[in-house]
Each structure stands twice: as C-alpha cells, then as structure tokens.
Design a protein around this motif. Structure first.
Motif, PDB file in Angstrom:
ATOM      1  N   MET A   1       0.855  -1.169   0.000  1.00 29.59           N
ATOM      2  CA  MET A   1       0.000   0.000   0.000  1.00 29.59           C
ATOM      3  C   MET A   1       0.901   1.232   0.000  1.00 29.59           C
ATOM      4  O   MET A   1       1.707   1.433   0.894  1.00 29.59           O
ATOM      5  CB  MET A   1      -0.888  -0.028   1.243  1.00 29.59           C
ATOM      6  CG  MET A   1      -1.842   1.102   1.338  1.00 29.59           C
ATOM      7  SD  MET A   1      -2.936   1.044   2.783  1.00 29.59           S
ATOM      8  CE  MET A   1      -3.286  -0.669   2.968  1.00 29.59           C
ATOM      9  N   ASN A   3       2.169   4.918   0.514  1.00 31.05           N
ATOM     10  CA  ASN A   3       1.890   5.994   1.459  1.00 31.05           C
ATOM     11  C   ASN A   3       2.875   7.125   1.210  1.00 31.05           C
ATOM     12  O   ASN A   3       3.300   7.808   2.115  1.00 31.05           O
ATOM     13  CB  ASN A   3       1.981   5.479   2.900  1.00 31.05           C
ATOM     14  CG  ASN A   3       1.012   6.206   3.812  1.00 31.05           C
ATOM     15  OD1 ASN A   3       0.775   7.389   3.643  1.00 31.05           O
ATOM     16  ND2 ASN A   3       0.464   5.488   4.762  1.00 31.05           N
ATOM     17  N   SER A   5       4.053  10.687   0.030  1.00 31.36           N
ATOM     18  CA  SER A   5       3.404  11.984  -0.046  1.00 31.36           C
ATOM     19  C   SER A   5       3.864  12.727  -1.298  1.00 31.36           C
ATOM     20  O   SER A   5       4.987  12.562  -1.750  1.00 31.36           O
ATOM     21  CB  SER A   5       3.693  12.809   1.201  1.00 31.36           C
ATOM     22  OG  SER A   5       5.053  13.130   1.270  1.00 31.36           O
ATOM     23  N   LYS A  69       0.753  15.345   5.965  1.00 35.01           N
ATOM     24  CA  LYS A  69       0.006  14.684   7.043  1.00 35.01           C
ATOM     25  C   LYS A  69      -0.762  15.717   7.862  1.00 35.01           C
ATOM     26  O   LYS A  69      -1.942  15.528   8.159  1.00 35.01           O
ATOM     27  CB  LYS A  69       0.947  13.892   7.953  1.00 35.01           C
ATOM     28  CG  LYS A  69       1.413  12.592   7.351  1.00 35.01           C
ATOM     29  CD  LYS A  69       2.129  11.723   8.352  1.00 35.01           C
ATOM     30  CE  LYS A  69       3.517  12.211   8.613  1.00 35.01           C
ATOM     31  NZ  LYS A  69       4.320  11.287   9.430  1.00 35.01           N
ATOM     32  N   ARG A  77      -9.287  14.797   6.172  1.00 35.09           N
ATOM     33  CA  ARG A  77      -9.183  13.761   5.138  1.00 35.09           C
ATOM     34  C   ARG A  77      -8.661  12.455   5.705  1.00 35.09           C
ATOM     35  O   ARG A  77      -8.826  11.401   5.093  1.00 35.09           O
ATOM     36  CB  ARG A  77      -8.253  14.220   4.000  1.00 35.09           C
ATOM     37  CG  ARG A  77      -8.874  15.291   3.120  1.00 35.09           C
ATOM     38  CD  ARG A  77      -7.932  15.735   2.012  1.00 35.09           C
ATOM     39  NE  ARG A  77      -6.949  16.659   2.563  1.00 35.09           N
ATOM     40  CZ  ARG A  77      -5.631  16.530   2.442  1.00 35.09           C
ATOM     41  NH1 ARG A  77      -5.131  15.515   1.781  1.00 35.09           N
ATOM     42  NH2 ARG A  77      -4.818  17.415   2.969  1.00 35.09           N
ATOM     43  N   ALA A  78      -8.028  12.499   6.843  1.00 37.65           N
ATOM     44  CA  ALA A  78      -7.509  11.289   7.499  1.00 37.65           C
ATOM     45  C   ALA A  78      -7.617  11.495   9.006  1.00 37.65           C
ATOM     46  O   ALA A  78      -7.463  12.616   9.497  1.00 37.65           O
ATOM     47  CB  ALA A  78      -6.052  11.051   7.107  1.00 37.65           C
ATOM     48  N   THR A 108       2.144  -1.756  10.649  1.00 34.97           N
ATOM     49  CA  THR A 108       1.433  -0.676   9.948  1.00 34.97           C
ATOM     50  C   THR A 108       0.422  -0.013  10.873  1.00 34.97           C
ATOM     51  O   THR A 108       0.315   1.212  10.907  1.00 34.97           O
ATOM     52  CB  THR A 108       0.745  -1.216   8.677  1.00 34.97           C
ATOM     53  OG1 THR A 108       1.757  -1.717   7.792  1.00 34.97           O
ATOM     54  CG2 THR A 108      -0.058  -0.140   7.971  1.00 34.97           C
ATOM     55  N   TYR A 112       0.271   3.948  11.971  1.00 34.32           N
ATOM     56  CA  TYR A 112      -0.899   4.833  11.927  1.00 34.32           C
ATOM     57  C   TYR A 112      -1.127   5.480  13.281  1.00 34.32           C
ATOM     58  O   TYR A 112      -1.466   6.660  13.373  1.00 34.32           O
ATOM     59  CB  TYR A 112      -2.170   4.064  11.531  1.00 34.32           C
ATOM     60  CG  TYR A 112      -2.186   3.491  10.137  1.00 34.32           C
ATOM     61  CD1 TYR A 112      -1.353   3.959   9.121  1.00 34.32           C
ATOM     62  CD2 TYR A 112      -3.053   2.457   9.820  1.00 34.32           C
ATOM     63  CE1 TYR A 112      -1.392   3.421   7.849  1.00 34.32           C
ATOM     64  CE2 TYR A 112      -3.103   1.917   8.550  1.00 34.32           C
ATOM     65  CZ  TYR A 112      -2.261   2.397   7.574  1.00 34.32           C
ATOM     66  OH  TYR A 112      -2.319   1.854   6.319  1.00 34.32           O
ATOM     67  N   PRO A 120      -4.637   5.723   5.169  1.00 35.61           N
ATOM     68  CA  PRO A 120      -5.185   5.887   3.820  1.00 35.61           C
ATOM     69  C   PRO A 120      -6.705   5.899   3.806  1.00 35.61           C
ATOM     70  O   PRO A 120      -7.362   5.372   4.715  1.00 35.61           O
ATOM     71  CB  PRO A 120      -4.662   4.668   3.056  1.00 35.61           C
ATOM     72  CG  PRO A 120      -3.753   3.941   3.961  1.00 35.61           C
ATOM     73  CD  PRO A 120      -3.936   4.465   5.343  1.00 35.61           C
ATOM     74  N   ARG A 121      -7.251   6.459   2.771  1.00 34.34           N
ATOM     75  CA  ARG A 121      -8.706   6.565   2.633  1.00 34.34           C
ATOM     76  C   ARG A 121      -9.376   5.191   2.697  1.00 34.34           C
ATOM     77  O   ARG A 121     -10.441   5.044   3.297  1.00 34.34           O
ATOM     78  CB  ARG A 121      -9.047   7.267   1.313  1.00 34.34           C
ATOM     79  CG  ARG A 121     -10.523   7.414   1.070  1.00 34.34           C
ATOM     80  CD  ARG A 121     -10.889   8.871   0.956  1.00 34.34           C
ATOM     81  NE  ARG A 121     -12.287   9.040   0.630  1.00 34.34           N
ATOM     82  CZ  ARG A 121     -13.224   9.264   1.543  1.00 34.34           C
ATOM     83  NH1 ARG A 121     -12.910   9.358   2.802  1.00 34.34           N
ATOM     84  NH2 ARG A 121     -14.473   9.433   1.198  1.00 34.34           N
ATOM     85  N   THR A 124      -9.824   4.232   6.224  1.00 33.50           N
ATOM     86  CA  THR A 124     -10.874   5.044   6.832  1.00 33.50           C
ATOM     87  C   THR A 124     -12.256   4.511   6.435  1.00 33.50           C
ATOM     88  O   THR A 124     -13.161   4.422   7.269  1.00 33.50           O
ATOM     89  CB  THR A 124     -10.731   6.520   6.412  1.00 33.50           C
ATOM     90  OG1 THR A 124      -9.424   6.983   6.782  1.00 33.50           O
ATOM     91  CG2 THR A 124     -11.769   7.398   7.073  1.00 33.50           C
TER      92      THR A 124
END
Length: 139
Positions: A1, A3, A5, A69, A77-78, A108, A112, A120-121, A124
């Motif tokens: 995944m 991540n 930026s 972030k 958004r997060a 992971t 977080y 990540p979306r 969420t």
C-alpha cells in the motif's frame, strides 16, 4: 500500500501563521503553522525539489510528508493518530486483531497510531464499514 506523499509545488504566507500550500497531486490547503513558526518567519521557500519548506527569518523547516500529514489531519481527510488509536480501543480491538481484520501488518497499525504513516482513505472507509456492522455483531 503506497503511502508516499506528493511534492510541494506552491507555498505562500498568509496571515497569522497560515501558509497556503499546493502539492503536485492537486491537493491545496491553508495550513495553520502558527504554533510552530516564530514571529519573524516569512517568505516560505520550497527546497529540495519539493520535499521541504523553509522560511526566511528563522531556522525552521518542514518536510513535505510532515506538512501533507498535518494538512490531511487538519482538513479531516484522514484521522489523527490519537483518533485512530481511540477508535481501535472503542471497539475493544488489539493492534494484532485490527491488523488481521483489515489485512494489514501490526507494524502498519502502529505506524498509523504514532503518526509515522497517514491512514489511507481505504482504511478510513473500512473503519466506517466496521462501525456500521458493529450493531449487527452486538445483536
């Protein structure tokens, strides 16, 4: 995944420590850095090919991932790290259980929760799905 930026492409100083930022993925925000900038800070400059932001008048600089972030947390958004941790605890899940549930590593989940990685979306959305099914599991 992934991540990773995005890189900064625009930065301008607003009022009272607000910095208007834009990234190469199209994200824009007015980020409040008032708590981190000394009063003499001005003229934000994008350095290191978009990977950092420096200011004239002070020795403060920020990495693009850190700013990204902060922007995601500020804009909603997060989830913030402490909110993600509290969510897990609210449902009585250990880090290992949550990792198994969402098919992630325990490491992971820890990243977080300590803010090393942005949630990540898709995670969420999985959280919302779990919340929606919580009533069914309780019945």
């Amino acid at each position: 995944m992934a991540n990773k930026s995005p890189r900064l492409i625009t930065a301008s100083m607003g009022d009272h420590g607000i910095v208007d930022l834009g990234w190469d993925d199209g994200t824009v925000c007015a980020l409040d850095l008032s708590a981190d900038l000394p009063s003499g800070a001005h003229n934000p400059r994008i350095e290191d090919w978009g990977h950092s932001l420096e200011f004239d008048g002070c020795e403060v600089d920020f990495s693009s991932p850190d700013l990204y972030k902060r922007a995601a947390w500020q804009d909603g958004r997060a989830p913030r790290p402490e909110a993600f941790r509290e969510w897990r605890k609210t449902f009585g899940l250990t880090q290992d259980q949550l990792a198994d549930l969402f098919d992630l590593s325990r490491r992971t989940i820890g990243y977080y929760e300590d803010g090393t990685l942005l949630v990540p979306r898709i995670v969420t959305l999985a959280m919302r799905g779990y919340e929606a099914g919580a009533g069914e599991r309780a019945a």
